[in-house]
Design an enzyme around this catalytic site. Sequence first.
Site, PDB file in Angstrom:
ATOM      1  CD  GLU A  43      -0.917  -5.709 -15.555  1.00  0.00           C
ATOM      2  OE1 GLU A  43      -0.613  -5.225 -14.448  1.00  0.00           O
ATOM      3  OE2 GLU A  43      -1.393  -6.843 -15.715  1.00  0.00           O
ATOM      4  NE  ARG A 278      -1.031   6.290  -6.010  1.00  0.00           N
ATOM      5  CZ  ARG A 278      -1.307   5.463  -7.027  1.00  0.00           C
ATOM      6  NH1 ARG A 278      -0.410   4.617  -7.448  1.00  0.00           N
ATOM      7  NH2 ARG A 278      -2.497   5.464  -7.590  1.00  0.00           N
ATOM      8  CE  LYS A 288      -3.589   0.120 -14.628  1.00  0.00           C
ATOM      9  NZ  LYS A 288      -2.700  -0.435 -15.649  1.00  0.00           N
TER      10      LYS A 288
HETATM   11  P1  ATP Z   1      -2.299  -1.340 -11.261  1.00  0.00           P
HETATM   12  O1  ATP Z   1      -3.162  -0.919 -10.120  1.00  0.00           O
HETATM   13  O2  ATP Z   1      -3.003  -2.109 -12.311  1.00  0.00           O
HETATM   14  O3  ATP Z   1      -0.910  -1.830 -10.922  1.00  0.00           O
HETATM   15  P2  ATP Z   1      -1.016   1.113 -11.917  1.00  0.00           P
HETATM   16  O4  ATP Z   1      -1.804   2.323 -11.594  1.00  0.00           O
HETATM   17  O5  ATP Z   1       0.207   0.786 -11.159  1.00  0.00           O
HETATM   18  O6  ATP Z   1      -2.079   0.007 -11.965  1.00  0.00           O
HETATM   19  P3  ATP Z   1       0.450   0.661 -14.343  1.00  0.00           P
HETATM   20  O7  ATP Z   1      -0.145   0.372 -15.659  1.00  0.00           O
HETATM   21  O8  ATP Z   1       1.274  -0.367 -13.696  1.00  0.00           O
HETATM   22  O9  ATP Z   1      -0.734   1.107 -13.443  1.00  0.00           O
HETATM   23  O10 ATP Z   1       1.196   2.059 -14.357  1.00  0.00           O
HETATM   24  C1  ATP Z   1       2.000   2.531 -15.381  1.00  0.00           C
HETATM   25  C2  ATP Z   1       2.878   3.614 -14.843  1.00  0.00           C
HETATM   26  O11 ATP Z   1       2.098   4.693 -14.369  1.00  0.00           O
HETATM   27  C3  ATP Z   1       3.723   3.132 -13.675  1.00  0.00           C
HETATM   28  O12 ATP Z   1       5.050   3.560 -13.882  1.00  0.00           O
HETATM   29  C4  ATP Z   1       3.093   3.767 -12.491  1.00  0.00           C
HETATM   30  O13 ATP Z   1       4.034   4.029 -11.505  1.00  0.00           O
HETATM   31  C5  ATP Z   1       2.507   5.054 -13.076  1.00  0.00           C
HETATM   32  N1  ATP Z   1       1.349   5.485 -12.293  1.00  0.00           N
HETATM   33  C6  ATP Z   1       0.237   4.799 -12.043  1.00  0.00           C
HETATM   34  N2  ATP Z   1      -0.578   5.488 -11.217  1.00  0.00           N
HETATM   35  C7  ATP Z   1       0.039   6.661 -10.951  1.00  0.00           C
HETATM   36  C8  ATP Z   1      -0.284   7.815 -10.161  1.00  0.00           C
HETATM   37  N3  ATP Z   1      -1.430   7.892  -9.471  1.00  0.00           N
HETATM   38  N4  ATP Z   1       0.603   8.831 -10.128  1.00  0.00           N
HETATM   39  C9  ATP Z   1       1.747   8.763 -10.818  1.00  0.00           C
HETATM   40  N5  ATP Z   1       2.114   7.716 -11.567  1.00  0.00           N
HETATM   41  C10 ATP Z   1       1.276   6.666 -11.645  1.00  0.00           C
END
Ligand code: ATP
Length: 573
Positions: A43, A278, A288
């Site tokens: 996002e 994750r 974020k």
């Molecule tokens: P928000 O807190 O804004 O939802 P988010 O960390 O989920 O943020 P996104 O932009 O939705 O961020 O994430 C993009 C992709 O990165 C998603 O597929 C998410 O699963 C993956 N992602 C985010 N954080 C991690 C992490 N700590 N480890 C592995 N994958 C991650």
Amino acid sequence: MTTERNDNDAGAAAPSNFIRHIIDEDNRTAKWGGRVETRFPPEPNGYLHVGHAKSICLNFGIARDYSGVCHLRFDDTNPEKESVEYVDSIVDAVRWLGFDWEKDGKAHRYYASDYYDDLYRFAELLIERGKAYVDSQSAEEMRLARGSLTEPGKPSPYRERSPEENLALFRRMKAGEFKEGEHVLRAKIDMSSPNVNMRDPVLYRIRFAHHYRTADQWCIYPMYDYTHCISDALEQITHSLCTLEFEDHRPLYDWILNELADAGVFTRPLPQQIEFSRLNLTYAITSKRKLLQLVTEGHVDGWDDPRMPTIVGLRRRGFTPEGIRLFCERIGVTKVDSWIDMSVFEGALRDDLDDKAPRTAAVLDPLKLIIDNFPADLIEHCTAPVHPHHPERGVRTFPISRELWIERDDFVETPPKGYFRLYPGNKVRLRYGYVVECTGADKDEHGNVVAVHCNYYPDSKSGTEGANTYKVKGNIHWLSAAHAVPAEVRLYDRLFKEAQPDAGGRDFLEALNPESKRVVNAYLEPGAHALQPEDRYQFERHGYFVVDHYDSKPGKPVFNRIVSLRDSWGKPG
Ligand code: ATP
Ligand code: MG
């Protein structure tokens, strides 16, 4: 078409994991006819961080290894928080990490906002088929009716509206005839499902918000769960990889796609969601929202502060794409949530930098060393390898003269046990130079040492025959004071004092490390005049350093410490 191919290719195959096993099996049964399409769906509401790097390496790495493609998709359905600035930063970050989204000349960059028309059309279809309804309860009423993990939910009094009535209301929602919160569109699934996500989840809500791409065209916006699976299906994604917290959303993902397949919108097989754990990294934050807070409240100097675990921060800190990819490969992909130690990350960086980084001398905490028997007007040259394991990279040459800079802690008046460096009466080797014997020190009126004195042995120069006749235990680095280049060096340490700064809902700001940044005035080898932004060096005995690409000016270098030579976090000294 502009090319979005990346010539800085991300290299070799990664070791296998459970997701690759699923793909291998799908290929064996020809489920997708051998096609492998993944996607990375950020996002655009913030800068990417090291957790995203894991997802990027996984998704783009699989596409690379299976001759498929990974789509870069902006999941942009929250108009209030998204912007072009974030889109651009995400494009840069993925490319910098060494990946691209081009296949057969086509750039697979997508935006969920491009699907708004489709998403809307499919919503009408679900309404017509009795699979969605407009609910007019307040948010609070809906929350109360949702039940809990132990109690089933209660059906909304609006649940049995006719498709015609729902369609009319939904169209009026779209036309902007209602206020925010007055109505929502919900899927009609099962209010008593043990999975709360299946209790008639909201598909659309009213938001009079300006979207960075669709401007004011829409006042209803689709929810993440509704958008995501449909985007995957529209793009014909084969394997939709996401983090474990979406496991409970998978039945909804499948429900929506199956309903639309039954309605003739999509053909089977449908994209498959697969969850992995994750990345949680010690001494770092990977949310974020919290990273944004660090920036907006001024705890760090922006998204690209070298202490930030953002990709731009890591880049500025001097981390390499190869080091980050090596790290992601080493931690692997599993379904078990765990914490990865920061030392694993730093270890991968060292392993990458050790081979690449040219060596140089830098004095970070300078103290004068005067060689009293060295002629005042004599300048000699010393040589050292650019890299000890790569003689083909040549040698560097630097002068030695009567007055040198050495590290302050390479001299003591009274040596503790096991101290082999300079103290009165002791001999040490000036690396790549001569053996000297310490004769004493000058002090100011407060008793602080301001200069150290020594004599040198003219027949002891490194690389000459005489060198071996002197047995010394200490070996220190130095720079000719008249020739050394002054530089600012920023010594970064971990941003947090606690390994899990935000664990258990704790206030992570309380765990900030007040000593995470220290700036020193240092001296570098004369060769430092030719530095380029993002050049990385090993400062002998100190660690790896990078030329800061914003603040360095010709003749006024600024270096960031990437990582020390050894893992010394939490250890004294
Ligand atoms: P928000 O807190 O804004 O939802 P988010 O960390 O989920 O943020 P996104 O932009 O939705 O961020 O994430 C993009 C992709 O990165 C998603 O597929 C998410 O699963 C993956 N992602 C985010 N954080 C991690 C992490 N700590 N480890 C592995 N994958 C991650
Ligand atoms: Mg998310």
